[in-house]
Write a protein that holds these residues in place. Structure first.
Motif, PDB file in Angstrom:
ATOM      1  N   ILE A 114       2.569  -7.526  -4.855  1.00 26.46           N
ATOM      2  CA  ILE A 114       2.118  -6.306  -4.186  1.00 26.46           C
ATOM      3  C   ILE A 114       3.128  -5.806  -3.166  1.00 26.46           C
ATOM      4  O   ILE A 114       2.877  -4.816  -2.482  1.00 26.46           O
ATOM      5  CB  ILE A 114       0.747  -6.514  -3.508  1.00 26.46           C
ATOM      6  N   ALA A 117       3.976  -2.127  -3.207  1.00 19.32           N
ATOM      7  CA  ALA A 117       2.851  -1.194  -3.238  1.00 19.32           C
ATOM      8  C   ALA A 117       2.010  -1.216  -1.965  1.00 19.32           C
ATOM      9  O   ALA A 117       1.330  -0.246  -1.656  1.00 19.32           O
ATOM     10  CB  ALA A 117       1.956  -1.516  -4.430  1.00 19.32           C
ATOM     11  N   PHE A 118       2.051  -2.311  -1.225  1.00 22.96           N
ATOM     12  CA  PHE A 118       1.163  -2.464  -0.069  1.00 22.96           C
ATOM     13  C   PHE A 118       1.699  -1.693   1.126  1.00 22.96           C
ATOM     14  O   PHE A 118       2.838  -1.864   1.533  1.00 22.96           O
ATOM     15  CB  PHE A 118       1.028  -3.948   0.289  1.00 22.96           C
ATOM     16  N   ASP A 119       0.861  -0.838   1.676  1.00 22.44           N
ATOM     17  CA  ASP A 119       1.194  -0.089   2.888  1.00 22.44           C
ATOM     18  C   ASP A 119      -0.007  -0.159   3.818  1.00 22.44           C
ATOM     19  O   ASP A 119      -0.965   0.600   3.668  1.00 22.44           O
ATOM     20  CB  ASP A 119       1.535   1.360   2.557  1.00 22.44           C
ATOM     21  N   LEU A 123      -4.444   1.961   5.122  1.00 26.39           N
ATOM     22  CA  LEU A 123      -5.747   1.300   5.085  1.00 26.39           C
ATOM     23  C   LEU A 123      -6.363   1.354   6.477  1.00 26.39           C
ATOM     24  O   LEU A 123      -5.787   0.839   7.429  1.00 26.39           O
ATOM     25  CB  LEU A 123      -5.590  -0.144   4.625  1.00 26.39           C
ATOM     26  N   ASP A 128     -11.424  -1.078   3.343  1.00 28.23           N
ATOM     27  CA  ASP A 128     -10.276  -0.487   2.647  1.00 28.23           C
ATOM     28  C   ASP A 128      -9.310  -1.577   2.176  1.00 28.23           C
ATOM     29  O   ASP A 128      -8.815  -1.542   1.053  1.00 28.23           O
ATOM     30  CB  ASP A 128      -9.512   0.483   3.545  1.00 28.23           C
ATOM     31  N   TRP A 132      -8.703  -2.571  -1.654  1.00 24.64           N
ATOM     32  CA  TRP A 132      -7.328  -2.403  -2.128  1.00 24.64           C
ATOM     33  C   TRP A 132      -6.839  -3.693  -2.792  1.00 24.64           C
ATOM     34  O   TRP A 132      -6.228  -3.658  -3.865  1.00 24.64           O
ATOM     35  CB  TRP A 132      -6.389  -1.999  -0.989  1.00 24.64           C
ATOM     36  N   ASP A 135      -8.430  -4.047  -6.201  1.00 21.32           N
ATOM     37  CA  ASP A 135      -7.778  -3.176  -7.182  1.00 21.32           C
ATOM     38  C   ASP A 135      -6.406  -3.727  -7.579  1.00 21.32           C
ATOM     39  O   ASP A 135      -6.033  -3.690  -8.753  1.00 21.32           O
ATOM     40  CB  ASP A 135      -7.635  -1.756  -6.632  1.00 21.32           C
ATOM     41  N   ALA A 136      -5.673  -4.243  -6.605  1.00 19.18           N
ATOM     42  CA  ALA A 136      -4.342  -4.802  -6.892  1.00 19.18           C
ATOM     43  C   ALA A 136      -4.448  -6.026  -7.800  1.00 19.18           C
ATOM     44  O   ALA A 136      -3.630  -6.211  -8.701  1.00 19.18           O
ATOM     45  CB  ALA A 136      -3.620  -5.165  -5.595  1.00 19.18           C
ATOM     46  N   GLN A 140      -4.235  -2.415 -10.422  1.00 17.26           N
ATOM     47  CA  GLN A 140      -4.257  -1.030  -9.945  1.00 17.26           C
ATOM     48  C   GLN A 140      -3.523  -0.953  -8.617  1.00 17.26           C
ATOM     49  O   GLN A 140      -3.177  -1.980  -8.029  1.00 17.26           O
ATOM     50  CB  GLN A 140      -5.698  -0.551  -9.792  1.00 17.26           C
ATOM     51  N   ASN A 141      -3.249   0.251  -8.135  1.00 19.91           N
ATOM     52  CA  ASN A 141      -2.549   0.483  -6.861  1.00 19.91           C
ATOM     53  C   ASN A 141      -1.087   0.080  -6.904  1.00 19.91           C
ATOM     54  O   ASN A 141      -0.425   0.076  -5.885  1.00 19.91           O
ATOM     55  CB  ASN A 141      -3.193  -0.270  -5.687  1.00 19.91           C
ATOM     56  N   LEU A 142      -0.597  -0.332  -8.047  1.00 18.38           N
ATOM     57  CA  LEU A 142       0.787  -0.770  -8.139  1.00 18.38           C
ATOM     58  C   LEU A 142       1.633   0.354  -8.711  1.00 18.38           C
ATOM     59  O   LEU A 142       1.147   1.186  -9.479  1.00 18.38           O
ATOM     60  CB  LEU A 142       0.891  -2.017  -9.019  1.00 18.38           C
TER      61      LEU A 142
END
Length: 151
Positions: A114, A117-119, A123, A128, A132, A135-136, A140-142
């Motif tokens: 992640i 993709a992680f910010d 969040l 959140d 998140w 989903d990761a 997802q979210n990637l």
């Protein structure tokens, strides 16, 4: 090189260390505020807040364990709508590299990278963050160019 260089280096290291460590006084204030709430077990925390949203037990368990390690807080006292910064002062109470540890821990647990993709600034709440992560874990979210295995 003068004889003061090693001393100056030590002072600079101590100052840097202080900048990178959690604010323990602030953490104690947050902990005192949270102590007014019940400390839910993982099962109750999961069933009350995250199971109804479709979060997997594995992700809820991961969050329950690891968020406590990063923040020093009892995660069972956290509510989904607790704001990471405004209520919990997350970046102040965690070690500076908590997100790097999250990347490594998430990779070890779910085999998903992640890091690109992680910010955390996107969040707002505990919910959140947990959603998140869920989903990761599902891929997802990637970034679309990355192909990671789904657990």
């Amino acid at each position: 090189m003068t004889m003061w260089n090693p001393f100056s280096n030590i002072l600079a290291s101590l100052q840097t260390y202080g900048d990178l460590t959690p604010d323990l006084k602030l953490r104690q204030q947050v902990t005192r505020k949270l102590c007014q709430r019940p400390d839910l077990t993982l099962e109750t925390w999961f069933e009350s807040f995250y199971q109804p949203q479709g979060v997997s037990h594995a992700v809820a368990s991961f969050a329950y364990e690891h968020l406590a390690q990063y923040s020093g807080l009892e995660v069972g006292r956290l509510l989904p709508d607790d704001r990471l910064e405004a209520d919990l002062t997350w970046t102040e109470i965690c070690w500076f590299d908590w997100d790097l540890r999250l990347y490594e821990d998430f990779w070890q647990q779910f085999g998903v990278d992640i890091s690109d993709a992680f910010d955390p600034t996107l969040l707002s709440t505990v919910e959140d963050l947990v959603v998140w992560l869920n989903d990761a874990a599902r891929g997802q979210n990637l970034p679309p160019s990355l192909d990671f295995p789904n657990p």
